[in-house]
Structure formats: structure tokens, C-alpha cells
Design a protein around this motif. Structure first.
Motif, PDB file in Angstrom:
ATOM      1  N   ILE A 175      13.434 -48.528 -83.778  1.00 36.41           N
ATOM      2  CA  ILE A 175      14.208 -48.634 -84.461  1.00 36.41           C
ATOM      3  C   ILE A 175      15.836 -48.698 -84.022  1.00 36.41           C
ATOM      4  N   ASP A 189      15.488 -57.157 -90.049  1.00 35.96           N
ATOM      5  CA  ASP A 189      14.419 -57.057 -90.973  1.00 35.96           C
ATOM      6  C   ASP A 189      13.628 -57.775 -91.383  1.00 35.96           C
ATOM      7  N   GLU A 247      11.119 -55.200 -89.440  1.00 40.24           N
ATOM      8  CA  GLU A 247      10.208 -54.407 -90.973  1.00 40.24           C
ATOM      9  C   GLU A 247       9.922 -54.902 -91.610  1.00 40.24           C
ATOM     10  N   THR A 306       9.624 -44.249 -89.860  1.00 43.64           N
ATOM     11  CA  THR A 306       9.996 -45.782 -89.369  1.00 43.64           C
ATOM     12  C   THR A 306      10.973 -47.034 -90.174  1.00 43.64           C
ATOM     13  N   LEU A 307      10.429 -47.241 -91.325  1.00 44.33           N
ATOM     14  CA  LEU A 307      11.704 -47.509 -92.404  1.00 44.33           C
ATOM     15  C   LEU A 307      12.580 -47.609 -92.348  1.00 44.33           C
ATOM     16  N   ARG A 361      14.378 -45.252 -90.694  1.00 45.20           N
ATOM     17  CA  ARG A 361      14.785 -45.625 -89.819  1.00 45.20           C
ATOM     18  C   ARG A 361      15.100 -43.900 -88.960  1.00 45.20           C
TER      19      ARG A 361
END
Length: 229
Positions: free
Chosen positions: A99, A104, A107, A196-197, A199
């Protein structure tokens, strides 16, 4: 006499086949591995089988008995808890690093692998479904932590994953063949992707740890039922 390349390939094949069968439970914990039976079962010679057994001894999947050959290593609840705790602690730490460091492209890869796992459909056989789901599930988790960008930590992770495989297989059979259990995993994976995305470092680490520990009660019960505990 086989050439060196052929001999090496036979050794690798013997190792892969025997390891897979030990993980799947074809050979039970504590079962004696008789060389003549292995030769007939795998249609391989003594040399590649000895190489395979030596490597599996080093990986603690097989035990060498002085002057008496080999046995499949035993399984225990103590080992189950120790390995799973170590793996959950490490995986949570790696996700935290991912994280912090992931870009990008990482992700996008996480989203793609999560989708690929979610669309697993029924296969012709239960074992086929098990293999497909397990492969995609492992890829999803590997992608999640790959953003840590540390080859050494990922190598340690791979070693722990190898050690946990026999225990995981007990859990897989209970999970993949149960639609209710699969749906629970889908929800957990979706929540993991979300935090996770976003953060959310601490939330993601705690969620990953809990997620990886959920199989332990299921495996414990399976071990009791099969007389392994």
C-alpha cells in the motif's frame, strides 16, 4: 544410462509428482514410502525418486528413517497454528508495504486478478474446480502483496506458502465445494480490495491477518475428523 539433462528432468518430475500427492493426501501423514511401490506408481527409476525424497526431506514433507527408508511427515495442530500465524503476520506486513509502495499499474493488476477469481465457474469435475479456484486465489493474493517491491521478502513468503500447503488443501476441499463458504470468501476478497485501493494501511493489514487465519478452525475440525490431530 540417461543423459544428465534427462536424469535432471526425471528428478524434477518425481519431485513434483510426489510433492503434489503428499499435499493432496494421496499419501497419508506417517505413511511409509516404499521405493518399489513408488517405482510402480510413478513409472520412474530409483535415482530420480531418491533425489525427490531427499528434497522433500529438506522441505519437511518427508522424514528419513535411519536404515528404514522414508515416511510422510506427520501433521500436528501445533504446526498448523505456528505456520498459519507466521504466514498471517508476514502477509499483513507485506500488504502494508504494498500500500505504501504500489503504483497505478499494481492497483490495476489487483482489480484484474480479483475479477478473474470472482468469475470462476463450475468445472467438469470437483477436482478441476478446486485446481482452478486455488490457482486464481493464489495469484490474487500474490498480486496484492507484490506491490511491496521486495524480492527477498516475497521469497520468504513463498517458503511459508510451501510449508502450509498440506494444511491448506484440507481447507480448500471444505471451502471450494461449499457455495456458502465461497460466497464468504468473495465478500472478504472484495473488502480487502476496497481497503487496499483506498490505501487504508492499518485496516488492510488487520483485515488480511484475520482473513488468513479464518481457515484454522476449519482445518482443525478436518484434522480431528480424519484422525490427524
Amino acid at each position: 544410462m540417461p543423459k544428465d539433462g534427462v536424469r535432471e528432468n526425471l528428478g524434477i518430475r518425481a519431485y513434483q509428482l510426489l510433492k503434489n500427492d503428499i499435499i493432496k493426501g494421496t499419501f497419508a501423514p506417517g505413511e511409509k514410502l516404499r521405493m518399489h511401490a513408488l517405482k510402480a506408481y510413478y513409472d520412474l527409476g530409483i535415482s530420480p525418486l531418491r533425489e525427490a525424497l531427499s528434497q522433500l526431506v529438506a522441505e519437511h514433507l518427508v522424514v528419513a528413517i535411519s536404515q528404514r527408508g522414508y515416511r510422510v511427515a506427520p501433521m500436528s495442530l501445533a504446526e498448523l497454528h505456528d505456520i498459519y500465524d507466521a504466514r498471517a503476520q508476514l502477509e499483513a506486513m507485506l500488504l502494508g508495504l504494498a500500500i505504501e509502495r504500489g503504483d497505478d499499474a499494481w492497483e490495476a493488476d489487483v482489480v484484474a486478478k480479483a475479477h478473474h477469481l470472482n468469475i470462476v465457474s463450475a468445472s467438469n469435475t470437483p477436482e478441476g474446480l478446486l485446481a482452478i479456484w486455488d490457482e486464481r486465489h493464489s495469484t490474487f493474493h500474490t498480486t496484492l502483496v507484490s506491490g511491496c517491491n521486495s524480492s527477498h521478502l516475497l521469497q520468504v513468503r513463498a517458503g511459508l506458502f510451501d510449508k502450509v500447503q498440506r494444511y491448506r488443501h484440507l481447507w480448500l476441499k471444505e471451502t471450494v465445494f461449499s457455495e456458502q463458504a465461497l460466497e464468504q470468501k468473495r465478500q472478504e476478497h472484495s473488502a480487502l480490495v476496497d481497503v487496499t485501493l483506498e490505501r487504508r494501511h492499518e485496516d488492510a493489514m488487520a483485515m488480511m491477518h484475520d482473513h488468513l487465519m479464518t481457515p484454522v478452525p476449519i482445518i482443525t475440525e478436518a484434522m480431528h475428523q480424519q484422525g490427524l490431530a
